[in-house]
Design an enzyme around this catalytic site. Structure first.
Site, PDB file in Angstrom:
ATOM      1  CG  HIS A  68      -4.609  -5.402  -2.214  1.00 30.98           C
ATOM      2  ND1 HIS A  68      -5.266  -5.155  -1.046  1.00 30.98           N
ATOM      3  CD2 HIS A  68      -3.356  -4.929  -2.022  1.00 30.98           C
ATOM      4  CE1 HIS A  68      -4.460  -4.587  -0.189  1.00 30.98           C
ATOM      5  NE2 HIS A  68      -3.290  -4.430  -0.757  1.00 30.98           N
TER       6      HIS A  68
HETATM    7  P1  TYD Z   1       0.649  -5.278   0.447  1.00 34.82           P
HETATM    8  O1  TYD Z   1      -0.515  -5.175   1.367  1.00 34.82           O
HETATM    9  O2  TYD Z   1       0.629  -6.389  -0.577  1.00 34.82           O
HETATM   10  O3  TYD Z   1       0.862  -3.872  -0.251  1.00 34.82           O
HETATM   11  P2  TYD Z   1       0.773  -3.463  -1.794  1.00 34.82           P
HETATM   12  O4  TYD Z   1      -0.585  -3.939  -2.285  1.00 34.82           O
HETATM   13  O5  TYD Z   1       0.915  -1.988  -1.802  1.00 34.82           O
HETATM   14  O6  TYD Z   1       1.913  -4.186  -2.475  1.00 34.82           O
HETATM   15  O7  TYD Z   1       1.954  -5.441   1.332  1.00 34.82           O
HETATM   16  C1  TYD Z   1       3.265  -5.461   0.773  1.00 34.82           C
HETATM   17  C2  TYD Z   1       4.071  -6.532   1.469  1.00 34.82           C
HETATM   18  O8  TYD Z   1       4.145  -6.291   2.866  1.00 34.82           O
HETATM   19  C3  TYD Z   1       3.518  -7.945   1.271  1.00 34.82           C
HETATM   20  O9  TYD Z   1       4.608  -8.808   0.992  1.00 34.82           O
HETATM   21  C4  TYD Z   1       2.957  -8.306   2.610  1.00 34.82           C
HETATM   22  C5  TYD Z   1       3.690  -7.415   3.597  1.00 34.82           C
HETATM   23  N1  TYD Z   1       2.819  -6.987   4.690  1.00 34.82           N
HETATM   24  C6  TYD Z   1       2.966  -7.560   5.938  1.00 34.82           C
HETATM   25  O10 TYD Z   1       3.817  -8.447   6.154  1.00 34.82           O
HETATM   26  N2  TYD Z   1       2.154  -7.124   6.950  1.00 34.82           N
HETATM   27  C7  TYD Z   1       1.210  -6.172   6.763  1.00 34.82           C
HETATM   28  O11 TYD Z   1       0.492  -5.797   7.715  1.00 34.82           O
HETATM   29  C8  TYD Z   1       1.051  -5.606   5.463  1.00 34.82           C
HETATM   30  C9  TYD Z   1       0.004  -4.552   5.192  1.00 34.82           C
HETATM   31  C10 TYD Z   1       1.880  -6.033   4.457  1.00 34.82           C
END
Ligand code: TYD
Length: 132
Positions: free
Chosen positions: A49
């Site tokens: 993303h």
């Molecule tokens: P995400 O950044 O969407 O990772 P990926 O693109 O690898 O799936 O994060 C995964 C999940 O974790 C998403 O539901 C949001 C949560 N999250 C938090 O709650 N706090 C954070 O600081 C991060 C990075 C993710």
């Protein structure tokens, strides 16, 4: 702005080496959040993303992995495999983490608190926003 590899201080010591990061000194932003990714099964990808305003500094604290960055024009692969340097990712870059080694540990420092609204999760949306 383009991604940049930043070398960190490395204090060599026979008892074990030491590195450190100071906000607005070694990395060009104030750290409001730190998160880490671990226990990644072989072959998995994470973090495909972009962010509208969030910028990051990524370190392979343990093991190795690749960060693939698309700036809207070209794709660049950064292989991170040492804990004494990292990759600065300014905002509005599409990035993903892949090719994780066993026991790799991804440390990410961010300038923003977590904000789901700051994410761009669709690559075509990203290209439109980036390239107009
Ligand atoms: P995400 O950044 O969407 O990772 P990926 O693109 O690898 O799936 O994060 C995964 C999940 O974790 C998403 O539901 C949001 C949560 N999250 C938090 O709650 N706090 C954070 O600081 C991060 C990075 C993710």
């Amino acid at each position: 702005m383009q991604p940049q590899i930043i070398q960190l201080p490395k204090i060599l010591d026979n008892r074990g080496n030491l590195s450190f990061i100071e906000e607005n000194n070694h990395i060009p932003f104030t750290i409001n959040r730190t998160y880490w990714v671990y226990d990644v099964p072989g072959g998995e990808e994470r973090g495909s993303h972009a962010y509208k305003t969030n910028e990051e500094f990524v370190v392979a604290l343990s093991g190795s992995f690749d960060v693939v960055v698309n700036d809207g024009q070209k794709e660049t692969l950064y292989h991170l495999n040492r804990s004494y340097y990292g990759l600065h990712l300014p905002q509005m870059l599409w990035r993903k983490f892949q090719n994780f080694s066993t026991n790799s540990l991804v440390l990410v420092m961010s300038n923003n608190f977590y904000d789901a609204n700051d994410y761009i999760r669709n690559f075509d949306d990203y290209l439109k926003l980036k390239n107009g």
